[in-house]
Design a protein around this motif. Structure first.
Motif, PDB file in Angstrom:
ATOM      1  N   HIS A 163       0.832  -1.213   0.000  1.00 46.20           N
ATOM      2  CA  HIS A 163       0.000   0.000   0.000  1.00 46.20           C
ATOM      3  C   HIS A 163       0.865   1.261   0.000  1.00 46.20           C
ATOM      4  CE1 HIS A 163      -4.137  -1.431   0.191  1.00 46.20           C
ATOM      5  NE2 HIS A 163      -3.689  -2.448   0.919  1.00 46.20           N
ATOM      6  N   LEU A 164       1.938   1.249   0.793  1.00 48.23           N
ATOM      7  CA  LEU A 164       2.830   2.418   0.817  1.00 48.23           C
ATOM      8  C   LEU A 164       3.508   2.588  -0.541  1.00 48.23           C
ATOM      9  CD1 LEU A 164       4.556   2.223   4.332  1.00 48.23           C
ATOM     10  CD2 LEU A 164       2.507   3.455   3.654  1.00 48.23           C
ATOM     11  N   GLU A 165       3.926   1.479  -1.132  1.00 51.05           N
ATOM     12  CA  GLU A 165       4.574   1.570  -2.440  1.00 51.05           C
ATOM     13  C   GLU A 165       3.574   2.036  -3.501  1.00 51.05           C
ATOM     14  OE1 GLU A 165       7.304  -1.564  -3.287  1.00 51.05           O
ATOM     15  OE2 GLU A 165       7.267  -1.153  -5.440  1.00 51.05           O
ATOM     16  N   GLY A 166       2.332   1.584  -3.361  1.00 45.11           N
ATOM     17  CA  GLY A 166       1.289   2.043  -4.286  1.00 45.11           C
ATOM     18  C   GLY A 166       1.095   3.551  -4.184  1.00 45.11           C
ATOM     19  N   ALA A 182      13.624   4.866  13.422  1.00 42.01           N
ATOM     20  CA  ALA A 182      14.234   5.642  12.330  1.00 42.01           C
ATOM     21  C   ALA A 182      13.732   5.190  10.959  1.00 42.01           C
ATOM     22  CB  ALA A 182      15.756   5.542  12.403  1.00 42.01           C
ATOM     23  N   ALA A 183      13.676   3.881  10.755  1.00 40.30           N
ATOM     24  CA  ALA A 183      13.247   3.369   9.442  1.00 40.30           C
ATOM     25  C   ALA A 183      11.800   3.761   9.164  1.00 40.30           C
ATOM     26  CB  ALA A 183      13.419   1.855   9.387  1.00 40.30           C
ATOM     27  N   LEU A 184      10.951   3.570  10.153  1.00 42.17           N
ATOM     28  CA  LEU A 184       9.528   3.890   9.975  1.00 42.17           C
ATOM     29  C   LEU A 184       9.334   5.391   9.756  1.00 42.17           C
ATOM     30  CD1 LEU A 184       6.833   2.443   9.924  1.00 42.17           C
ATOM     31  CD2 LEU A 184       6.685   2.689  12.405  1.00 42.17           C
ATOM     32  N   LEU A 227      21.295   6.730   3.329  1.00 46.11           N
ATOM     33  CA  LEU A 227      20.600   6.945   4.597  1.00 46.11           C
ATOM     34  C   LEU A 227      20.846   8.355   5.107  1.00 46.11           C
ATOM     35  CD1 LEU A 227      19.132   4.499   5.877  1.00 46.11           C
ATOM     36  CD2 LEU A 227      20.905   4.478   7.613  1.00 46.11           C
ATOM     37  N   ALA A 228      22.100   8.804   5.023  1.00 44.39           N
ATOM     38  CA  ALA A 228      22.450  10.147   5.505  1.00 44.39           C
ATOM     39  C   ALA A 228      21.727  11.205   4.682  1.00 44.39           C
ATOM     40  CB  ALA A 228      23.960  10.341   5.427  1.00 44.39           C
ATOM     41  N   VAL A 229      21.684  11.011   3.355  1.00 44.84           N
ATOM     42  CA  VAL A 229      20.994  11.972   2.486  1.00 44.84           C
ATOM     43  C   VAL A 229      19.506  11.982   2.823  1.00 44.84           C
ATOM     44  CG1 VAL A 229      20.323  12.475   0.114  1.00 44.84           C
ATOM     45  CG2 VAL A 229      22.672  11.812   0.631  1.00 44.84           C
ATOM     46  N   GLU A 277      10.394   6.745  -1.837  1.00 46.18           N
ATOM     47  CA  GLU A 277      10.951   5.712  -2.723  1.00 46.18           C
ATOM     48  C   GLU A 277      12.272   5.189  -2.174  1.00 46.18           C
ATOM     49  OE1 GLU A 277      11.224   7.740  -6.449  1.00 46.18           O
ATOM     50  OE2 GLU A 277       9.281   6.996  -7.144  1.00 46.18           O
ATOM     51  N   SER A 278      13.116   6.119  -1.745  1.00 47.66           N
ATOM     52  CA  SER A 278      14.421   5.720  -1.227  1.00 47.66           C
ATOM     53  C   SER A 278      14.283   4.922   0.060  1.00 47.66           C
ATOM     54  CB  SER A 278      15.287   6.957  -0.982  1.00 47.66           C
ATOM     55  OG  SER A 278      15.487   7.650  -2.185  1.00 47.66           O
ATOM     56  N   ALA A 279      13.351   5.348   0.914  1.00 41.87           N
ATOM     57  CA  ALA A 279      13.133   4.627   2.172  1.00 41.87           C
ATOM     58  C   ALA A 279      12.669   3.192   1.894  1.00 41.87           C
ATOM     59  CB  ALA A 279      12.100   5.359   3.024  1.00 41.87           C
ATOM     60  N   LEU A 280      11.776   3.057   0.931  1.00 40.53           N
ATOM     61  CA  LEU A 280      11.311   1.704   0.596  1.00 40.53           C
ATOM     62  C   LEU A 280      12.449   0.870   0.008  1.00 40.53           C
ATOM     63  CD1 LEU A 280       7.762   2.466  -0.873  1.00 40.53           C
ATOM     64  CD2 LEU A 280       8.248   1.057   1.123  1.00 40.53           C
ATOM     65  N   ARG A 281      13.235   1.500  -0.889  1.00 38.89           N
ATOM     66  CA  ARG A 281      14.332   0.761  -1.520  1.00 38.89           C
ATOM     67  C   ARG A 281      15.342   0.294  -0.466  1.00 38.89           C
ATOM     68  NH1 ARG A 281      15.228   4.195  -5.307  1.00 38.89           N
ATOM     69  NH2 ARG A 281      16.970   5.279  -4.338  1.00 38.89           N
TER      70      ARG A 281
END
Lengths: 136, 112
Positions: free
Chosen positions: A28-31, A64-66, B11-13, B42-46
């Motif tokens: 869903h996020l990618e969509g 951080a990731a989220l 990640l830093a960028v 997009e970058s976060a997902l990648r």
């Protein structure tokens, strides 16, 4: 503008790659990102009470990731608290669910999608605003 | 976490752009904000997928998710969407989820 609202289960799923629904929520996020790349505005929103329920502390290093997914907070301020408190449903909706209802009612988006594990409750707390509830 | 130097740099960028987005609140910057936010997402997902390859949804799964968000009947036809994803990517490897949905809709219309 489309607004995608996350419920507790959706946040939990996104928090852990090992969660059984992680791929579904990631899709869903990618969509949403796909649509944004095509120039269509889509925002992803999490009511702060949902963050409380799901344990999403943005200041914690583990978040951080989220945090990078650009999910916007809808704050439970005085006005939102009043709306959430006034929401009466046939079920005993949680504070987080009622905050989702308040966030939906205050939204100016012309299209609102709620990602939820409990579509029936979501429809109830969001009424009379029409939302599309997508089960995750 | 299987981080590489490239991942760390990206990640830093990402974190820097995220910080800039948080302090940029000028309505005139809306379009730029949309572009930057999309880039960040997009970058976060990648990055996420590079660290957790098993978490990456297939193109068909992304298309199904979009169909559900759209309220499209295709959301209830995963086999049609999967077939469309296979057919589209065979001809257009860079196709996205909207390309898949368009193809699937065309197939449905032709078979109706």
């Amino acid at each position: 503008m489309r607004t995608v609202v996350l419920d507790n289960e959706a946040v939990q799923a996104m928090t852990s790659p090992r969660h059984p629904k992680h791929r579904v929520v990631a899709a869903h996020l990618e969509g949403a990102t796909t649509r944004r790349r095509r120039g269509r505005p889509v925002e992803i929103v999490v009511p702060t009470a949902v963050r409380v329920e799901s344990g999403w502390d943005r200041s914690h290093p583990g978040s951080a990731a989220l945090n990078r997914f650009r999910v916007h907070d809808h704050a439970l301020d005085r006005a939102a608290a009043d709306v959430a408190a006034a929401i009466r449903t046939s079920t005993s909706a949680s504070v987080a669910d009622r905050h989702i209802g308040a966030a939906v009612r205050s939204s100016t988006s012309d299209e609102i999608v709620v990602l939820s594990s409990d579509p029936r409750d979501m429809v109830a707390v969001c009424a009379p605003v029409e939302v599309r509830v997508v089960a995750v | 976490m299987r981080g590489t130097i490239r991942d760390v740099n990206e990640l830093a960028v990402l974190d820097e752009i995220n910080r800039l987005l948080d302090v940029t609140d000028d309505a005139a910057a809306g379009a730029l904000r949309q572009v930057l936010e999309t880039l960040v997402m997009e970058s976060a997902l990648r990055l996420h997928y590079s660290q957790h390859p098993e978490a990456k949804p297939t193109l068909a799964e992304v298309a199904l998710a979009l169909a559900a968000q759209d309220g499209s009947p295709l959301a209830d036809l995963p086999e049609v969407v999967a077939a469309a994803a296979n057919a589209v990517t065979a001809r257009h490897p860079d196709a996205d989820a909207d390309d898949v949905l368009l193809w699937a809709e065309a197939q449905l219309a032709m078979s109706a």
